[in-house]
Design an enzyme around this catalytic site. Sequence first.
Site, short mmCIF file in Angstrom:
data_model
loop_
_atom_site.label_atom_id
_atom_site.label_comp_id
_atom_site.label_asym_id
_atom_site.label_seq_id
_atom_site.Cartn_x
_atom_site.Cartn_y
_atom_site.Cartn_z
N GLU A 249 -74.06 101.43 20.06
CA GLU A 249 -73.15 99.66 20.07
C GLU A 249 -74.76 98.66 20.77
O GLU A 249 -74.64 99.01 22.21
CB GLU A 249 -72.20 99.99 21.27
N CYS A 283 -71.42 92.82 26.42
CA CYS A 283 -72.37 92.87 24.26
C CYS A 283 -71.94 91.70 23.93
O CYS A 283 -73.25 90.89 22.56
CB CYS A 283 -72.58 93.75 23.63
#
Length: 475
Positions: A249, A283
Site C-alpha cells: 500500500e 495516502c
Amino acid sequence: MDNVEQNDVAENNKVPETLDVVNPYDQAYIASLATVMWDDIDKYLSTAHQLYKDCNQWIPAYERVSILKKVAVLISERADELAFLIANEGGKPLVDARVEVTRAIDGVELCAKEISKLTGTQIPMDLTQAGAGRIAFTTKEPIGVVVAVSAFNHPLNLIVHQVAPAIAAGCPVLVKPARDTPLSCKAFVDILHEAGLPPQWCRFVACDIPTSEKMITDPRVAFFSFIGSAKIGWMLRSKLAPGTRCALEHGGVAPVIIEKSADVEAMIPSLLKGGFYHSGQVCVSVQRIYAPKEMAKDIAQLLADGAAKLVVGNAIDEKTECGPLIRPKEVDRVAEWVDEAVAAGATLVTGGKRLGESTYAPTVLLEPPADAKVSTMEIFGPVVCVYSYDDINDAIEQANSLDYAFQAAVFTKNLDVATKAIRELDATAVMVNDHTAFRVDWMPFAGRKQSGYNTGGIAYTMHDMSQDKMAVIKL
C-alpha cells in the site's frame, strides 16, 4: 537500503540500538525502546515457521474469535490512553486520534466476525464422466508466517489492519512499526498477548533497516504486508524469496473533479477535511482539484479562507486541527516544493510558509505548472492545488496522467457526469460528492499502477493471508 549480505558481519557484532521516541511537534522525549537484533528475529521466524508447519499447533477458530473479542474490549477500556499516545508520538490531532481508536476497535471486531466466513466450497465432480464417483470440497488454511511493515500516519489502525487479519486467519506474525511511532504498535501487541494470544504468535520487532530487509526477504516468510513509499515497497517486492506473497500500500496524488453543478457550500468543508486531515499525511489526501475555469479562482479562495482558520499546533492540545509533520526535514521538503511551484508561476492563495521547526501553514495553490512536484508527486503535507479546465475530458485526462492511481472524487449533481467520472477516472475507488480520503474499514482499499499491489480492507486481507486446500474423495 543497503545490501543485506554486506551487513551480516556488522550485524553480528552490534549491540541493540536504543530507539528514542519523541513528540514530533516539539521533539519532547516520550520513551525509549531497545531494537531487536537479527539473532532474536531469526529465532522468532524459526518458532513461527514451526508453529505453521505443525497444523496440530494451530489456534482453533473459536479461540481466535475469543482473543480478538477480548482485544476489542481492552482497547475500548484504554481508548483515551491510546488516543493520547497516537497524538503524542504521531502528531495526529486528538480529535482524529480518538476516531482512529474507534476504528481500531471496529477493525478488531470485524476480524472476529470474518473468521466465520473463512469457508470453502463444494466442487462438483460429475460434470464429466472422468470426475464421476467423487466428491470434492475446499477448506481454508493459513498461508504461513506473515511479516508486516507499517507506516507512521495511523500508528494503531494500520497495525490493526495488518496484524489482526493475520491472527484471525491463523497466521503467526512479526510486525515492524515505523521508527517514529513504535509505541502504539507495541501497545497493540501487548494487548493481544494480554487477551490470551501466545507471544510466539505475534512478535513486536523494532529493528534497523538492514535487519528489517533481512527479515522481510527470509524464505520462511509466506506473506509480506507493507505500508509505505512506492520506492521502498517495489524494491522490497523485487527481493522477496520465491513463493512469498505480498500486499503493498503506497501513496497517491489524489485528484478531485468539480463539475459546474456541484454544491459548493457543501463541498468546501469536505475538501478541507480531505486535504488537511493529519496535515495531508494521508495516502489518499486531496491534492489535485480540477474546477471549471469560471469557478476555479473562487473555489481556491474559499478553500484558502477555510485553511487559514485551521489551528496548527501540538497534536496533544485539544484545540489543534493540524498537527506537525512527522519530521522537521519533511517541512523542509514541503517548503521546497511549494517555493518551486510559486517560482514557476503558481499563485499562492494562502499559507506557503513554515510556522515552526515542525509545522507548515495549510496552503492552497492556484494553477501550479503541470510538471511541478506538487502536481506530479505525493506531497504528504498540508498543500492543496487547484487547476482550471474548459472541458471535463481534459480534467479527467490530467487526473489520469500520473503513474499513481488510488482513490479519486467527483463533485456534481449531474448523474451523467457522476457515472462518466466513475467510469473514466483511473482509480480503485471514486467518491461522488465526498473527498478522496474517505474510507471505512470493511471496504476494499488499494492502489493501482505504482500506488500499490493487492487489496487492503479487513476481509480482503484475511483472504490474502489464507489459502485454499481441496480434498477429492473417490467413493
